[in-house]
Design a protein around this motif. Structure first.
Motif, short mmCIF file in Angstrom:
data_model
loop_
_atom_site.label_atom_id
_atom_site.label_comp_id
_atom_site.label_asym_id
_atom_site.label_seq_id
_atom_site.Cartn_x
_atom_site.Cartn_y
_atom_site.Cartn_z
N LEU A 60 12.23 0.52 0.39
CA LEU A 60 11.94 0.95 -0.77
C LEU A 60 12.51 2.24 -0.94
N LEU A 61 13.26 2.53 -1.99
CA LEU A 61 13.74 3.54 -2.33
C LEU A 61 13.39 4.02 -3.65
N GLY A 62 13.13 5.21 -3.95
CA GLY A 62 12.59 5.80 -5.33
C GLY A 62 12.81 7.20 -5.42
N LEU A 70 17.36 15.24 -10.85
CA LEU A 70 16.57 14.86 -9.85
C LEU A 70 15.57 15.78 -9.52
N VAL A 71 14.28 15.58 -8.93
CA VAL A 71 13.24 16.31 -8.47
C VAL A 71 13.43 16.20 -7.04
N GLU A 72 13.50 17.41 -6.04
CA GLU A 72 13.79 17.31 -4.80
C GLU A 72 12.63 16.45 -4.23
N PRO A 73 12.88 15.57 -3.13
CA PRO A 73 14.13 15.52 -2.45
C PRO A 73 15.10 14.54 -2.85
N GLY A 74 15.22 14.16 -4.07
CA GLY A 74 15.87 13.05 -4.65
C GLY A 74 15.49 11.84 -4.60
N VAL A 75 16.56 10.97 -4.38
CA VAL A 75 16.28 9.39 -4.06
C VAL A 75 16.11 9.02 -2.67
N VAL A 76 15.00 8.83 -2.11
CA VAL A 76 14.60 8.74 -0.88
C VAL A 76 13.73 7.40 -0.72
N ARG A 77 13.44 7.21 0.79
CA ARG A 77 12.52 6.25 1.13
C ARG A 77 11.03 6.71 0.77
N PHE A 78 10.22 5.81 0.26
CA PHE A 78 8.72 6.25 -0.18
C PHE A 78 8.13 7.29 0.50
N TRP A 124 0.96 -1.29 0.04
CA TRP A 124 -0.04 0.01 -0.10
C TRP A 124 0.78 1.30 -0.04
N CYS A 125 2.07 1.40 0.56
CA CYS A 125 2.85 2.23 0.54
C CYS A 125 3.45 2.54 -0.91
N ASN A 126 3.78 1.57 -1.54
CA ASN A 126 4.03 1.66 -3.13
C ASN A 126 2.89 2.28 -3.83
N ARG A 127 1.64 1.89 -3.65
CA ARG A 127 0.55 2.35 -4.23
C ARG A 127 0.52 4.02 -3.93
N ALA A 128 0.50 4.44 -2.69
CA ALA A 128 0.49 5.76 -2.13
C ALA A 128 1.71 6.48 -3.02
N PHE A 129 2.72 5.92 -3.06
CA PHE A 129 3.92 6.64 -3.69
C PHE A 129 3.63 6.58 -5.37
N ILE A 130 3.21 5.80 -5.78
CA ILE A 130 2.92 6.23 -7.31
C ILE A 130 1.72 7.34 -7.45
N GLY A 131 0.84 7.15 -6.44
CA GLY A 131 -0.16 8.29 -6.79
C GLY A 131 0.35 9.65 -6.16
N ARG A 132 1.26 10.04 -5.49
CA ARG A 132 1.84 11.17 -5.37
C ARG A 132 2.67 11.70 -6.55
#
Length: 267
Positions: A259-261, A231-239, A53-61
């Motif tokens: 997960l990092l993205g 890269l868009v801020e804040p860069g490559v970070v935890r979801f 679900w955290c992955n789904r929320a990341f995709i949505g944002r």
């Protein structure tokens, strides 16, 4: 699900990534073999459902940012999986009803189920294709009907690249896609993060034991997917750290560290 529902080429006895993901989300488009893998994953890492679900929320944002802030109007979603809640086209078209989205997945069950949801939607499509074949995906007639290669496009590779081993050279694959995109396009990528965390090790072992895939990478290897991009801020970070809807209340939970993205723009 009864066997007669299976499209040609689907083996109900062999679990698929898309259907296991659906089972973890509580969906109905899966078989006993997929539910068995989902149970094993939950036994190894009970928080795996929270992770999905955290992955789904990341995709949505990410999609909301791409449409509302980056001005993107066409999206290719690689390894999209079976339709579920808050799909990419729903988020994109909530912000702009004319935003165009093409879903790509190798599982032959994805396309017919996506078509059922997309019926009557002139701006969204699903195709069955192997994301490893960038030329084939980008040249697919159904994709070319919606996606204008001369215009900025967002490529989503979220929840996909950990399925590819280093021998398959996923970094070169992503470069092939990015090289074919117009300037001003965006790339969104994620990967499981390699670490000494017991949660990470348990999940990696179980993924490889049950699915024969699941390759965790260190932070430098994940960041390398964005070489040559801005890269868009804040860069490559935890979801949870990427454009959170609310202020993060405190330290991340161990499963939130897995997960990092990030998102980046092609100059």
């Amino acid at each position: 699900m009864s066997a007669e529902w299976a499209p040609p080429g689907v083996d109900p006895e062999r679990p698929s990534v898309a259907r296991v993901h659906d089972a973890l989300l509580g969906g109905m488009e899966n078989y006993a073999s997929d539910r068995s893998v989902a149970r094993k994953l939950k036994a190894a890492v009970p928080e795996v459902v929270d992770l999905v679900w955290c992955n789904r929320a990341f995709i949505g944002r990410v999609v909301d940012y791409l449409i509302r802030e980056a001005g993107i109007r066409q999206i290719i979603d690689l390894g999209s999986g079976l339709p579920t809640v808050e799909n990419t086209h729903e988020v994109a078209q909530f912000a702009d009803p004319t935003a165009r989205v093409v879903y790509v997945d190798i599982d032959p069950m994805v396309e017919p189920h996506a078509h059922a949801i997309l019926s009557g939607n002139a701006y969204a499509e699903a195709i069955t294709a192997d994301a490893r074949d960038a030329h084939g995906v980008l040249g697919h007639p159904a994709l070319r009907r919606l996606i204008d290669p001369s215009q900025p496009t967002a490529l989503l590779a979220i929840g996909l690249l950990h399925l590819f081993s280093d021998q398959e050279n996923p970094h070169a694959l992503i470069r092939d896609y990015v090289n074919a995109l117009a300037p001003g396009s965006y790339l969104a990528v994620s990967n499981f993060l390699a670490s000494e965390s017991p949660k990470a090790k348990a999940l990696e072992v179980m993924l490889q034991a049950t699915m024969g895939t699941g390759y965790f990478r260190d932070e430098a290897a994940i960041a390398r997917f964005f070489d040559g991009l801005v890269l868009v801020e804040p860069g490559v970070v935890r979801f949870p750290e990427w454009h959170p809807d609310e202020r993060i209340p405190g330290p991340l939970a161990p499963w939130e560290e897995l997960l990092l993205g990030g998102v980046a723009r092609k100059p």
